[in-house]
Each structure stands twice: as structure tokens, then as C-alpha cells.
Design an enzyme around this catalytic site. Structure first.
Site, PDB file in Angstrom:
ATOM      1  N   ARG A 184      -8.509  -0.289   5.163  1.00  0.00           N
ATOM      2  CA  ARG A 184      -7.696   0.745   4.514  1.00  0.00           C
ATOM      3  C   ARG A 184      -6.391   0.164   3.976  1.00  0.00           C
ATOM      4  O   ARG A 184      -5.862   0.657   2.981  1.00  0.00           O
ATOM      5  CB  ARG A 184      -7.364   1.853   5.510  1.00  0.00           C
ATOM      6  N   ASP A 239       5.154   0.233  11.981  1.00  0.00           N
ATOM      7  CA  ASP A 239       3.913  -0.354  11.463  1.00  0.00           C
ATOM      8  C   ASP A 239       3.750  -1.829  11.860  1.00  0.00           C
ATOM      9  O   ASP A 239       2.720  -2.441  11.543  1.00  0.00           O
ATOM     10  CB  ASP A 239       3.830  -0.201   9.935  1.00  0.00           C
ATOM     11  N   CYS A 280      -3.844  12.297  14.107  1.00  0.00           N
ATOM     12  CA  CYS A 280      -4.691  11.116  13.939  1.00  0.00           C
ATOM     13  C   CYS A 280      -4.496  10.208  15.138  1.00  0.00           C
ATOM     14  O   CYS A 280      -3.787  10.556  16.089  1.00  0.00           O
ATOM     15  CB  CYS A 280      -4.396  10.409  12.628  1.00  0.00           C
ATOM     16  N   LYS A 340       0.838  -1.216   0.000  1.00  0.00           N
ATOM     17  CA  LYS A 340       0.000   0.000   0.000  1.00  0.00           C
ATOM     18  C   LYS A 340       0.865   1.255   0.000  1.00  0.00           C
ATOM     19  O   LYS A 340       0.635   2.185  -0.771  1.00  0.00           O
ATOM     20  CB  LYS A 340      -0.897  -0.015   1.245  1.00  0.00           C
ATOM     21  N   ASN A 341       1.885   1.290   0.877  1.00  0.00           N
ATOM     22  CA  ASN A 341       2.657   2.526   1.037  1.00  0.00           C
ATOM     23  C   ASN A 341       3.643   2.775  -0.103  1.00  0.00           C
ATOM     24  O   ASN A 341       4.265   3.829  -0.159  1.00  0.00           O
ATOM     25  CB  ASN A 341       3.374   2.542   2.393  1.00  0.00           C
ATOM     26  N   ARG A 354       0.969  14.314  13.537  1.00  0.00           N
ATOM     27  CA  ARG A 354       1.673  13.935  12.305  1.00  0.00           C
ATOM     28  C   ARG A 354       2.000  15.206  11.534  1.00  0.00           C
ATOM     29  O   ARG A 354       1.314  15.565  10.584  1.00  0.00           O
ATOM     30  CB  ARG A 354       0.815  12.964  11.478  1.00  0.00           C
TER      31      ARG A 354
HETATM   32  N1  EPU Z   1       7.731  14.084  11.010  1.00  0.00           N
HETATM   33  C1  EPU Z   1       8.086  15.371  11.359  1.00  0.00           C
HETATM   34  N2  EPU Z   1       7.855  16.380  10.453  1.00  0.00           N
HETATM   35  C2  EPU Z   1       7.331  16.147   9.223  1.00  0.00           C
HETATM   36  C3  EPU Z   1       6.984  14.821   8.865  1.00  0.00           C
HETATM   37  C4  EPU Z   1       7.202  13.811   9.792  1.00  0.00           C
HETATM   38  O1  EPU Z   1       8.559  15.618  12.463  1.00  0.00           O
HETATM   39  O2  EPU Z   1       7.161  17.079   8.466  1.00  0.00           O
HETATM   40  C5  EPU Z   1       7.949  12.988  11.979  1.00  0.00           C
HETATM   41  C6  EPU Z   1       6.677  12.227  12.315  1.00  0.00           C
HETATM   42  O3  EPU Z   1       5.938  12.861  13.337  1.00  0.00           O
HETATM   43  C7  EPU Z   1       7.215  10.895  12.742  1.00  0.00           C
HETATM   44  C8  EPU Z   1       8.426  10.717  11.846  1.00  0.00           C
HETATM   45  O4  EPU Z   1       8.763  12.041  11.370  1.00  0.00           O
HETATM   46  O5  EPU Z   1       7.658  10.957  14.066  1.00  0.00           O
HETATM   47  C9  EPU Z   1       8.225   9.795  10.677  1.00  0.00           C
HETATM   48  O6  EPU Z   1       7.033  10.137   9.985  1.00  0.00           O
HETATM   49  P1  EPU Z   1       6.915   9.999   8.413  1.00  0.00           P
HETATM   50  O7  EPU Z   1       6.790  11.360   7.803  1.00  0.00           O
HETATM   51  O8  EPU Z   1       8.010   9.129   7.911  1.00  0.00           O
HETATM   52  O9  EPU Z   1       5.521   9.272   8.253  1.00  0.00           O
HETATM   53  P2  EPU Z   1       4.603   9.342   6.991  1.00  0.00           P
HETATM   54  O10 EPU Z   1       5.436   9.545   5.784  1.00  0.00           O
HETATM   55  O11 EPU Z   1       3.481  10.282   7.241  1.00  0.00           O
HETATM   56  C10 EPU Z   1       4.689   6.790   6.421  1.00  0.00           C
HETATM   57  C11 EPU Z   1       3.708   5.672   6.302  1.00  0.00           C
HETATM   58  C12 EPU Z   1       3.183   5.296   7.676  1.00  0.00           C
HETATM   59  C13 EPU Z   1       4.372   4.867   8.540  1.00  0.00           C
HETATM   60  C14 EPU Z   1       5.404   5.999   8.583  1.00  0.00           C
HETATM   61  C15 EPU Z   1       6.674   5.615   9.335  1.00  0.00           C
HETATM   62  C16 EPU Z   1       2.753   6.061   4.114  1.00  0.00           C
HETATM   63  C17 EPU Z   1       1.602   6.436   3.288  1.00  0.00           C
HETATM   64  N3  EPU Z   1       2.615   6.108   5.435  1.00  0.00           N
HETATM   65  O12 EPU Z   1       3.988   7.885   6.990  1.00  0.00           O
HETATM   66  O13 EPU Z   1       2.312   4.187   7.500  1.00  0.00           O
HETATM   67  O14 EPU Z   1       3.947   4.565   9.845  1.00  0.00           O
HETATM   68  O15 EPU Z   1       5.783   6.374   7.240  1.00  0.00           O
HETATM   69  O16 EPU Z   1       7.281   4.522   8.755  1.00  0.00           O
HETATM   70  O17 EPU Z   1       3.783   5.674   3.580  1.00  0.00           O
HETATM   71  C18 EPU Z   1       0.556   2.727   8.046  1.00  0.00           C
HETATM   72  O18 EPU Z   1       0.708   2.193   6.924  1.00  0.00           O
HETATM   73  O19 EPU Z   1      -0.153   2.213   8.956  1.00  0.00           O
HETATM   74  C19 EPU Z   1       1.232   3.992   8.327  1.00  0.00           C
HETATM   75  C20 EPU Z   1       0.857   4.813   9.303  1.00  0.00           C
END
Ligand code: EPU
Length: 421
Positions: free
Chosen positions: A400, A308, A117, A22-23, A122
Site C-alpha cells: 500500500r 509512522d 483500523c 504517498k501521503n 480513527r
Molecule cells: N483525530 C481526531 N479526530 C479527527 C481526526 C483525527 O481525534 O477527526 C485524531 C486521530 O485519532 C489521531 C490524531 O488525531 O490521534 C492524528 O490523526 P490524523 O487525522 O492526523 O491522521 P490521518 O490524517 O488520518 C495521516 C496519515 C497517517 C499518519 C497520520 C499521523 C495520510 C493519508 N495518512 O492520517 O499515515 O499516521 O496522519 O501522522 O496522510 C501511514 O502512512 O501509515 C499512515 C497511517
């Protein structure tokens, strides 16, 4: 609303095919905004988030159609709309992946700011900071992030945040940089296989990218990208969930369409628990010794232990012979499953970003509430091992990100049914 009813205690036995990730699928679908011609994607999972991304892309002028199970065709038909509205973004945070492509291709992106969320805050500051460094004007208007740039410029940037790298921020900057003027270097880039898969897709479209899968990604901008044919990588989180399903039921399960090199930290920890994980010709065989050893895990960015799979692993450790420690370093509040597992007889105590798991002899069935995608998976796993009947409510969360999980579990012997409330 629907719920799962599970009668626990059955040993799982048989073969399961893992779906596409998915991701990886979501940002790759968003990347089609950048392309001049048609894209064909294989191994796309049939999950609600993919349908949601297709709906968002539809609003943005990209025709996204499923041709047959797993096979999607995507093509830009018009480029007028650049607005990802609250109604769609609030349902799926990965909608933010359209920001980089819209800005790079259409010179404007208006994306509703996703809120927090169930798994905690996030933030999205890294996405906008990175694009601003490339020359975008960034504004916040009525809860929407509005970004404008006639032409993005390549730049060297540090993209690390307080919790390390960001997966979707790396994806957004990398996508935007493919059409920027000159060279972009992302330091502290996310190394997740899903980011590397997105890079592989973009390269097939004509992008010039090196270093994907490492913390330093270099992108040399090109004038245009064409569509491409691409196969999405297998879902390492679904694979990990099924490995734990086999382990928690003392089962004997063969998994196909799985890439063990994406799961090295998980395999390492689970082998210490006593799970037997062997590579076979076309996949992986999983079985489990009767005695589960307690372990310590700390979630980290790839190649560390993935957040995850934290909840699902905790469900398994509930039944270990001793005390385990689970520390969440990515989302320190991602523990809503703790109280629900305790309703099933687990002995879990949260202390800050750590949960101390005191192993118990058995879990017992109960009514429990799913709070997010991975917590739902953990409750299903606990239900498979528990004595008696477990009802997992609010299962729209699981739809999802897992393709028909109850059908796949039932095919290897689980007693699980989807029931309408
Ligand atoms: N973060 C920041 N600032 C930002 C963005 C992120 O501080 O601007 C922090 C977040 O708060 C977190 C860390 O950086 O502590 C990592 O977050 P990341 O941005 O990597 O998460 P994401 O890209 O929003 C993706 C996956 C998530 C998965 C995370 C971590 C997708 C669509 N989502 O989210 O997947 O948990 O990376 O590996 O790729 C799931 O599939 O259940 C899911 C939540």
C-alpha cells in the site's frame, strides 16, 4: 496471498533512491477535483494506495492515468457523481480527502464513514466539524456522511483534537477553503510537510494560501482553480525506513531524493542511538557504529517524532545495549508489531501507550504476521537483522505504501524474496 522470505545477517551496502511521498500524493490527487484543467504530477510513488485513489477518482469523473513511472496526468471529465462508496473507502482511509474538494466544487459530498483500523480508532469528526463551520449541512445516512452547501463561507476555526492537529482534516478544510467566499483561518493546523506540499500544489493552481507548514494557515477563496504541474516531495517515512535498514544491518547506504529537514526529529534520535547520518552532495550517507545506545522516544505531530516510524524504530531498539522507552501519543493502540517482534526474540513489554524495550543480543528468524503498513516495515527490518529465516505474511499491507520494497532492499544486498503462498 504473498509473503516475504528474508535470510537475515547481510550488511546493506549501496545506493537507494527514495520515492515520492504517498501521503502527499493522495490528497494532491484528490485536489484535482477542484481544477478546471489538466494536472501533471511528477515523483508519484507506484504504490497500491495511489492506484486505489486513481480508481476512486475515476468513479468521481476524474480521468487519472499513469503516463510513465512516477508521472501522472489527471483531468476532470464529468462532475455528476459525488459519492465515495464504502467498497472503496473501506480499503483506504485517505479516500476521505475527496470530501472537501467535492463539497467545494460540486456542492455535495457523500463519503462512506471510514471505520477503525489495525492502528486503532480513527475518528473523522474534525473533518465534518470544520466543513460545518464553513456552512455545510452535515448528515449521516446509511453509514455515509452527506454534506451539502450551495456556497462555503470563510471562517476562523480551531481544528485541534484531543491528540493535536489532524493531517487529512487540515488538508480537507484547506482544499474546501480555496473556493469558499472570503477568508478561512485554520488554527492548530497540521504542520506536516505533506500538508505544505498540498498547499504548494494548490497555490500553483491559483489558490491564495499563506502560513502552510505552520499551525495557522490562511486561505482567501478564489473563483476557480486551474490544473498545474507539480513535483511530489520525497517520502520522509520511506527515507526513515531505509535509514533504519542501513543501521540495523550495520550497513553503509547512500540515499538520494531525500529531504533531511523533514526528518530532523528522527535524525536527532537515531544519532543518539549511534547511527551516523551525514548529508552528502545529492543525498544522505548512513552507516552505524556496532554498539546501539538505548533511547526514549515519544511520537508527536510534526516536527516531532512521527508515529509512522515508531514501529521501525522499535525494531532497531530491540538490538540496543539497554532499555529504551517508546511512547505513542498519536495512536495509543498502534502496537500490533510488539507481539510479532517478541516472536523473533525481542523483549518488549507494553504498559498503556508505552512499550519498554529491553535490548537483546540478537533476534532470530520466525513466521510473523504483518498487521498494517508500518508494522510490516518493522518486521522486514527485524528480519534483515535476525539470525536465520524470517517469513513475513500478509504483505499486501506493505504494498500500500512502499514501492517494491523487496527490490530496493535486494539492490543493496538484502536476501529477501517475494513468494506466493
Ligand atoms: N483525530 C481526531 N479526530 C479527527 C481526526 C483525527 O481525534 O477527526 C485524531 C486521530 O485519532 C489521531 C490524531 O488525531 O490521534 C492524528 O490523526 P490524523 O487525522 O492526523 O491522521 P490521518 O490524517 O488520518 C495521516 C496519515 C497517517 C499518519 C497520520 C499521523 C495520510 C493519508 N495518512 O492520517 O499515515 O499516521 O496522519 O501522522 O496522510 C501511514 O502512512 O501509515 C499512515 C497511517
Amino acid at each position: 496471498m504473498e509473503r516475504f522470505e528474508i535470510n537475515g545477517g547481510t550488511r546493506l551496502k549501496g545506493t537507494v533512491e527514495i520515492n515520492g511521498a504517498k501521503n502527499a500524493a493522495l490528497p494532491i490527487m484528490a485536489a484535482c477535483i477542484l481544477c478546471e484543467s489538466e494536472t501533471i504530477l511528477h515523483n508519484v510513488p507506484d504504490v497500491a494506495d495511489v492506484r486505489q485513489m486513481a480508481a476512486l477518482l475515476g468513479r468521481l469523473g476524474v480521468k487519472a492515468e499513469q503516463i510513465e513511472p512516477g508521472l501522472w496526468k489527471l483531468k476532470v471529465e464529468d462532475e455528476l457523481n459525488c459519492h465515495a462508496e464504502y467498497e472503496l473507502v473501506s480499503k483506504m482511509r485517505a479516500s476521505i480527502c475527496v470530501m472537501g474538494p467535492l463539497l467545494a466544487k460540486r456542492h455535495r459530498a457523500q463519503v462512506s464513514m471510514p471505520g477503525g483500523c489495525a492502528i486503532g480508532d480513527r475518528p473523522v469528526g474534525l473533518h465534518t466539524q470544520g466543513l460545518a463551520a464553513m456552512g455545510a449541512d452535515v448528515d449521516l445516512v446509511n453509514g455515509d456522511m452527506v454534506l451539502k452547501a450551495k456556497k462555503l463561507r470563510g471562517v476562523e476555526m480551531f481544528l485541534g483534537g484531543p491528540f493535536g492537529s489532524s493531517v487529512t482534516a487540515t488538508a480537507n478544510i484547506m482544499m474546501a477553503a480555496t473556493l469558499a467566499e472570503g477568508r478561512t483561518v485554520i488554527e492548530s493546523a497540521a504542520c506536516e510537510p505533506e500538508v505544505a506540499d498540498l498547499a504548494a500544489f494548490l497555490i500553483a493552481c491559483g489558490a491564495q494560501i499563506t502560513g502552510q507548514g505552520t499551525p495557522r494557515i490562511t486561505i482567501d477563496g478564489v473563483a476557480s482553480l486551474q490544473g498545474a504541474e507539480h513535483r511530489i516531495i520525497p517520502d520522509r517515512i520511506e527515507a526513515g525506513t531505509f535509514i533504519i535498514a542501513a543501521a540495523i544491518t550495520n550497513g553503509d547506504v547512500h540515499l538520494s531524493n531525500i529531504r533531511l529537514e523533514h526528518l530532523l526529529a528522527v535524525v536527532d534520535r537515531l544519532r543518539q542511538v549511534g547511527v551516523i547520518i551525514d548529508k552528502s552532495n545529492d543525498g544522505v550517507d548512513v552507516s552505524c557504529s556496532r554498539r546501539l545506545e538505548p533511547i526514549t522516544i515519544t511520537t508527536q505531530p510534526f516536527p516531532g517524532f512521527p508515529t509512522d516510524l515508531q514501529a521501525q524504530t522499535m525494531a532497531l531498539l530491540c538490538l540496543a545495549d539497554g532499555n529504551s522507552m517508546v511512547t505513542e501519543k498519536i495512536y495509543p493502540d498502534r502496537f500490533l508489531h510488539v507481539a510479532e517482534l517478541n516472536r523473533m526474540g525481542a523483549q518488549l513489554r507494553k504498559e498503556g501507550p508505552t512499550v519498554i524495550v529491553q535490548g537483546v543480543k540478537r533476534l532470530v528468524g520466525a513466521q510473523v504476521m504483518a498487521s498494517d503498513l508500518r508494522a510490516s516495515a518493522a518486521l522486514i527490518l527485524a528480519g534483515l537483522a535476525a539470525k536465520g529465516k524470517t517469513c513475513v505474511h500478509r504483505i499486501y499491507h506493505i504494498d500500500r505504501g512502499y514501492e517494491r520494497i523487496e527490490v530496493k532492499l535486494a539492490s543493496i544486498g538484502a536476501d529477501i524474496h517475494r513468494v506466493k503462498d
